[in-house]
Design a protein around this motif. Structure first.
Motif, PDB file in Angstrom:
ATOM      1  N   ALA A   1      95.430  35.837 -96.116  1.00 45.19           N
ATOM      2  CA  ALA A   1      96.220  36.322 -94.984  1.00 45.19           C
ATOM      3  C   ALA A   1      95.465  37.403 -94.216  1.00 45.19           C
ATOM      4  N   LYS A   2      94.772  38.296 -94.940  1.00 50.04           N
ATOM      5  CA  LYS A   2      93.993  39.340 -94.278  1.00 50.04           C
ATOM      6  C   LYS A   2      92.856  38.724 -93.459  1.00 50.04           C
ATOM      7  N   ALA A   3      92.167  37.730 -94.009  1.00 53.49           N
ATOM      8  CA  ALA A   3      91.079  37.071 -93.285  1.00 53.49           C
ATOM      9  C   ALA A   3      91.613  36.378 -92.035  1.00 53.49           C
ATOM     10  N   HIS A   4      92.764  35.740 -92.156  1.00 60.25           N
ATOM     11  CA  HIS A   4      93.375  35.072 -91.005  1.00 60.25           C
ATOM     12  C   HIS A   4      93.754  36.090 -89.932  1.00 60.25           C
ATOM     13  N   ALA A   5      94.317  37.219 -90.333  1.00 61.67           N
ATOM     14  CA  ALA A   5      94.697  38.263 -89.376  1.00 61.67           C
ATOM     15  C   ALA A   5      93.469  38.810 -88.650  1.00 61.67           C
ATOM     16  N   GLU A   6      92.349  38.952 -89.367  1.00 58.35           N
ATOM     17  CA  GLU A   6      91.113  39.421 -88.732  1.00 58.35           C
ATOM     18  C   GLU A   6      90.604  38.407 -87.711  1.00 58.35           C
ATOM     19  N   ARG A   7      90.647  37.106 -88.046  1.00 53.96           N
ATOM     20  CA  ARG A   7      90.231  36.068 -87.094  1.00 53.96           C
ATOM     21  C   ARG A   7      91.109  36.101 -85.844  1.00 53.96           C
ATOM     22  N   GLU A   8      92.417  36.234 -86.039  1.00 54.78           N
ATOM     23  CA  GLU A   8      93.324  36.269 -84.891  1.00 54.78           C
ATOM     24  C   GLU A   8      93.098  37.520 -84.036  1.00 54.78           C
ATOM     25  N   ALA A   9      92.774  38.630 -84.667  1.00 51.59           N
ATOM     26  CA  ALA A   9      92.500  39.857 -83.910  1.00 51.59           C
ATOM     27  C   ALA A   9      91.267  39.663 -83.021  1.00 51.59           C
ATOM     28  N   LYS A  10      90.240  38.992 -83.547  1.00 49.55           N
ATOM     29  CA  LYS A  10      89.042  38.715 -82.748  1.00 49.55           C
ATOM     30  C   LYS A  10      89.370  37.790 -81.576  1.00 49.55           C
ATOM     31  N   ILE A  11      90.216  36.807 -81.815  1.00 45.20           N
ATOM     32  CA  ILE A  11      90.609  35.886 -80.742  1.00 45.20           C
ATOM     33  C   ILE A  11      91.372  36.643 -79.659  1.00 45.20           C
ATOM     34  N   ARG A  12      92.293  37.532 -80.064  1.00 46.63           N
ATOM     35  CA  ARG A  12      93.035  38.333 -79.083  1.00 46.63           C
ATOM     36  C   ARG A  12      92.093  39.214 -78.261  1.00 46.63           C
ATOM     37  N   GLN A  13      91.117  39.827 -78.924  1.00 45.07           N
ATOM     38  CA  GLN A  13      90.156  40.674 -78.211  1.00 45.07           C
ATOM     39  C   GLN A  13      89.362  39.847 -77.204  1.00 45.07           C
ATOM     40  N   ALA A  14      88.950  38.645 -77.596  1.00 48.27           N
ATOM     41  CA  ALA A  14      88.197  37.776 -76.681  1.00 48.27           C
ATOM     42  C   ALA A  14      89.059  37.365 -75.496  1.00 48.27           C
ATOM     43  N   LYS A  15      90.324  37.094 -75.736  1.00 50.22           N
ATOM     44  CA  LYS A  15      91.228  36.729 -74.638  1.00 50.22           C
ATOM     45  C   LYS A  15      91.373  37.886 -73.655  1.00 50.22           C
ATOM     46  N   LEU A  16      91.568  39.088 -74.191  1.00 49.29           N
ATOM     47  CA  LEU A  16      91.724  40.257 -73.324  1.00 49.29           C
ATOM     48  C   LEU A  16      90.451  40.544 -72.527  1.00 49.29           C
ATOM     49  N   ALA A  17      89.294  40.258 -73.126  1.00 42.83           N
ATOM     50  CA  ALA A  17      88.022  40.491 -72.448  1.00 42.83           C
ATOM     51  C   ALA A  17      87.678  39.350 -71.496  1.00 42.83           C
ATOM     52  N   GLY A  18      88.399  38.243 -71.600  1.00 39.92           N
ATOM     53  CA  GLY A  18      88.112  37.099 -70.739  1.00 39.92           C
ATOM     54  C   GLY A  18      86.923  36.292 -71.196  1.00 39.92           C
ATOM     55  N   THR A  19      86.560  36.401 -72.472  1.00 37.10           N
ATOM     56  CA  THR A  19      85.377  35.700 -72.979  1.00 37.10           C
ATOM     57  C   THR A  19      85.719  34.634 -74.005  1.00 37.10           C
ATOM     58  N   THR A  20      86.936  34.150 -73.999  1.00 39.36           N
ATOM     59  CA  THR A  20      87.328  33.125 -74.955  1.00 39.36           C
ATOM     60  C   THR A  20      86.476  31.887 -74.752  1.00 39.36           C
ATOM     61  N   ASP A  21      85.997  31.314 -75.818  1.00 38.86           N
ATOM     62  CA  ASP A  21      85.120  30.148 -75.768  1.00 38.86           C
ATOM     63  C   ASP A  21      85.957  28.868 -75.706  1.00 38.86           C
ATOM     64  N   PRO A  22      85.963  28.172 -74.565  1.00 36.41           N
ATOM     65  CA  PRO A  22      86.766  26.952 -74.478  1.00 36.41           C
ATOM     66  C   PRO A  22      86.253  25.853 -75.403  1.00 36.41           C
ATOM     67  N   GLU A  23      84.996  25.929 -75.835  1.00 37.13           N
ATOM     68  CA  GLU A  23      84.464  24.901 -76.733  1.00 37.13           C
ATOM     69  C   GLU A  23      85.215  24.896 -78.059  1.00 37.13           C
ATOM     70  N   ARG A  24      85.740  26.045 -78.447  1.00 42.08           N
ATOM     71  CA  ARG A  24      86.535  26.109 -79.679  1.00 42.08           C
ATOM     72  C   ARG A  24      87.726  25.163 -79.578  1.00 42.08           C
ATOM     73  N   PHE A  25      88.375  25.157 -78.418  1.00 41.97           N
ATOM     74  CA  PHE A  25      89.522  24.281 -78.221  1.00 41.97           C
ATOM     75  C   PHE A  25      89.077  22.836 -77.999  1.00 41.97           C
ATOM     76  N   ASN A  26      87.977  22.668 -77.264  1.00 47.81           N
ATOM     77  CA  ASN A  26      87.477  21.321 -77.006  1.00 47.81           C
ATOM     78  C   ASN A  26      87.094  20.619 -78.301  1.00 47.81           C
ATOM     79  N   ALA A  27      86.454  21.334 -79.224  1.00 52.45           N
ATOM     80  CA  ALA A  27      86.067  20.743 -80.506  1.00 52.45           C
ATOM     81  C   ALA A  27      87.306  20.313 -81.285  1.00 52.45           C
TER      82      ALA A  27
END
Length: 123
Positions: free
Chosen positions: A68-94
């Motif tokens: 659960a802690k590892a999952h929360a850390e991954r989600e925190a990184k995703i939120r930070q990328a979204k806020l920065a506008g640098t989310t990688d669309p390839e993650r969703f495309n894959a």
């Protein structure tokens, strides 16, 4: 449930019970049950939130915290990328490709990233 808490949904009852059930009456404890098709055994964890309930088998509870802690850390990184506008669309495309969905790439590098919040507010 959240709507009920906010007073947005009316709740009506068809009857009432002026006296609660006898606490010494029939019934058993510490036995397996089935709830909505899910087996719940004695000792299982049953965390609940407004939009759902899950059952965590007692045998898996100890291994859950690090996962659960590892999952929360991954989600925190995703939120930070979204806020920065640098989310990688390839993650969703894959993910879509592995599900068999056709995915077409975008030609413009500007279109290959999500807009920053400030860019959206300027538009």
């Amino acid at each position: 449930m959240a709507e009920w808490a906010e007073g947005g949904i009316a709740c009506h009852a068809r009857g009432h019970t002026p006296r609660g059930p006898n606490r010494d009456g029939p019934g058993e404890v510490n036995l397996p049950i089935a709830c909505a098709g899910m087996a719940v055994l004695p000792g299982d964890l049953v965390p609940c939130v407004a939009d759902g309930v899950i059952v965590i088998p007692a045998a898996e509870a100890e291994a859950l915290l690090p996962r659960a802690k590892a999952h929360a850390e991954r989600e925190a990184k995703i939120r930070q990328a979204k806020l920065a506008g640098t989310t990688d669309p390839e993650r969703f495309n894959a993910l879509l490709r592995c599900k068999g969905c056709p995915v077409q790439g975008l030609s413009s590098p500007r279109l290959n990233r999500y807009p920053k919040r400030s860019e959206l507010l300027e538009a």
